[in-house]
Design an enzyme around this catalytic site. Structure first.
Site, short mmCIF file in Angstrom:
data_model
loop_
_atom_site.label_atom_id
_atom_site.label_comp_id
_atom_site.label_asym_id
_atom_site.label_seq_id
_atom_site.Cartn_x
_atom_site.Cartn_y
_atom_site.Cartn_z
CD1 TRP A 102 4.96 55.90 24.83
CD2 TRP A 102 2.75 55.58 25.05
NE1 TRP A 102 4.38 55.99 23.58
CE2 TRP A 102 3.03 55.80 23.68
CE3 TRP A 102 1.42 55.38 25.43
CZ2 TRP A 102 2.04 55.80 22.70
CZ3 TRP A 102 0.42 55.39 24.46
CH2 TRP A 102 0.74 55.59 23.11
CG ASP A 172 4.36 50.09 28.00
OD1 ASP A 172 4.57 49.29 27.08
OD2 ASP A 172 3.74 51.16 27.85
CE LYS A 196 4.71 51.61 19.29
NZ LYS A 196 3.98 51.88 20.52
C1 LIG Z 1 3.00 52.38 21.29
C2 LIG Z 1 3.07 52.33 22.78
C3 LIG Z 1 1.92 52.19 23.57
C4 LIG Z 1 0.52 52.17 22.98
O1 LIG Z 1 0.28 51.07 22.22
P1 LIG Z 1 -1.18 50.83 21.60
O2 LIG Z 1 -1.04 49.47 21.02
O3 LIG Z 1 -1.42 51.91 20.59
O4 LIG Z 1 -2.15 50.88 22.70
C5 LIG Z 1 2.07 52.12 24.93
N1 LIG Z 1 3.28 52.17 25.50
C6 LIG Z 1 4.41 52.32 24.78
C7 LIG Z 1 5.73 52.37 25.47
C8 LIG Z 1 4.33 52.40 23.40
O5 LIG Z 1 5.46 52.53 22.68
#
Ligand SMILES: *Cc1c(COP(=O)(O)O)cnc(C)c1O
Length: 360
Positions: A102, A172, A196
């Site tokens: 990521w 993030d 999540k």
């Molecule tokens: C799942 C995730 C993303 C991507 O999320 P989307 O909603 O599919 O764009 C980005 N960063 C992290 C840390 C993630 O777990």
């Protein structure tokens, strides 16, 4: 029909009481004669739903009035470009820490808009550790410092908050938001894709210090301009109303569980149980330096990869779903977010014990 334990990394399992409430309110939300999905986003009813969700999130995460809370669309990935477009301002570069897949995606996107300095990386270790901050080569003139507190795919989690000095810290938190207490005041911007720990996919929650608003580049699409979104209460266009509503139900549920402090204790216990089991059973392994093991995503391998398919088949048969690891990593991964009950972790350990005994 009974509900399975769903260990999917995202979209992930949601609290059962939340789903039941959504079901009960599906056809007629509190006497309005309609579903939340069918309501005008400008209606008093929906505005109240939206404002309550924000208020509950502020309370849960301890977000002060110095911050705007935005409910945006396009998932966390759209923020990979929204952030540099809005925060680079008159600076030319931003600092990024690289701890996994990521991080790399965020870095690749930011490079389209400015100079990216990767100030620390654990790529040499195969992303099994977090580089100590003392080794980072940060720049005092960077527009911001970006990192990924929990690498969802690798199962690697920071156990410290970086000190970025006067440079705004950007995180993030897609897979770690609300899973344990966080001092929001240390951050310039926090973002989290909802699927999540918060709600359905597509929605992304952005928490931004207000002094960082209003710096977007001229060419920034209006829909990606934080100032515009903030000025319009996240309703510049039609927001993802039903996802916002569901997120609000999740926030209420979290408050009933005792908030993020209580969740942090439960999550620590769940993760520790699983890692302790993996460490004491020769058949299973996790490669991450123990200090940085994720509380949310637990990757593990079997002693023999040839048994992976059988392991997954047996798990499915018991209602332990989506344990297959990410295609880039292989092996297994159990995502045990807030909504995964401790009983799910117990059932997984029980199954792993039996599988190792029979096939190990
Ligand atoms: C799942 C995730 C993303 C991507 O999320 P989307 O909603 O599919 O764009 C980005 N960063 C992290 C840390 C993630 O777990």
């Amino acid at each position: 029909m009974s509900r399975a334990f769903n260990f999917c990394a995202g979209p992930a399992t949601l609290p059962e009481p939340v789903l039941k409430q959504a079901r009960d309110e599906m056809l007629d939300w509190r006497g309005t004669g309609m579903s939340v999905m069918e309501m005008s986003h400008r209606s008093d009813e929906f505005v109240a739903i939206a404002e309550t969700a924000e208020k509950d999130l502020r309370e849960l995460a301890g977000i002060s009035d110095d911050y705007a809370v935005l409910f945006m669309q396009g998932g966390a990935s759209s923020q990979f470009s929204t952030i540099p477009l809005n925060l680079l301002g008159d600076k030319t570069s931003a600092d990024y820490v690289n701890t996994g897949i990521w991080s790399k995606k965020a870095i690749a996107e930011a490079k389209r808009y400015g100079d990216v300095n990767v100030v620390g990386s654990s790529e040499d270790s195969g992303f099994t550790t977090v580089p100590e901050q003392s080794t980072w080569t940060t720049n005092a003139d960077a527009a911001y410092l970006h990192y990924t507190p929990n690498e969802t795919i690798g199962g690697l989690e920071f156990d410290f908050t970086p000190d970025s000095g006067d440079v705004p810290l950007v995180a993030d938190m897609s897979s770690t938001m609300l899973s344990r207490p966080v001092d929001v005041s240390r951050y310039g911007l926090i973002y989290a894709g909802a699927q999540k720990n918060i709600g359905p996919s597509g929605l992304v929650v952005v928490i931004i210090r207000k002094d960082l608003l209003g710096k977007a580049r001229k060419e920034t699409p209006t829909m990606m301009n934080y100032q515009v979104i903030a000025d319009n209460g996240s309703m510049y266009n039609t927001p993802a109303t039903y996802s916002w509503y569901l997120a609000g139900l999740v926030f209420k549920w979290l408050k009933e569980q005792g908030g993020v402090k209580a969740m942090g204790e439960i999550n620590y216990r769940k993760a520790k149980k699983l890692y302790d089991f993996i460490d004491t059973n020769d058949f299973y392994a996790n490669p991450i330096e123990p200090r940085f093991r994720s509380w949310m995503n637990v990757p593990f391998t079997l002693a023999d990869d040839a048994l992976n398919d059988d392991f997954l088949k047996g798990a499915d048969a018991r209602g332990l779903l989506n344990l297959k690891g990410h295609r880039s990593v292989g092996g297994m991964r159990a995502s045990i977010y807030n909504a995964m009950p401790e009983a799910g972790v117990d059932a997984l350990i029980q199954y792993m014990t039996e599988f190792a005994k029979e096939r190990g």
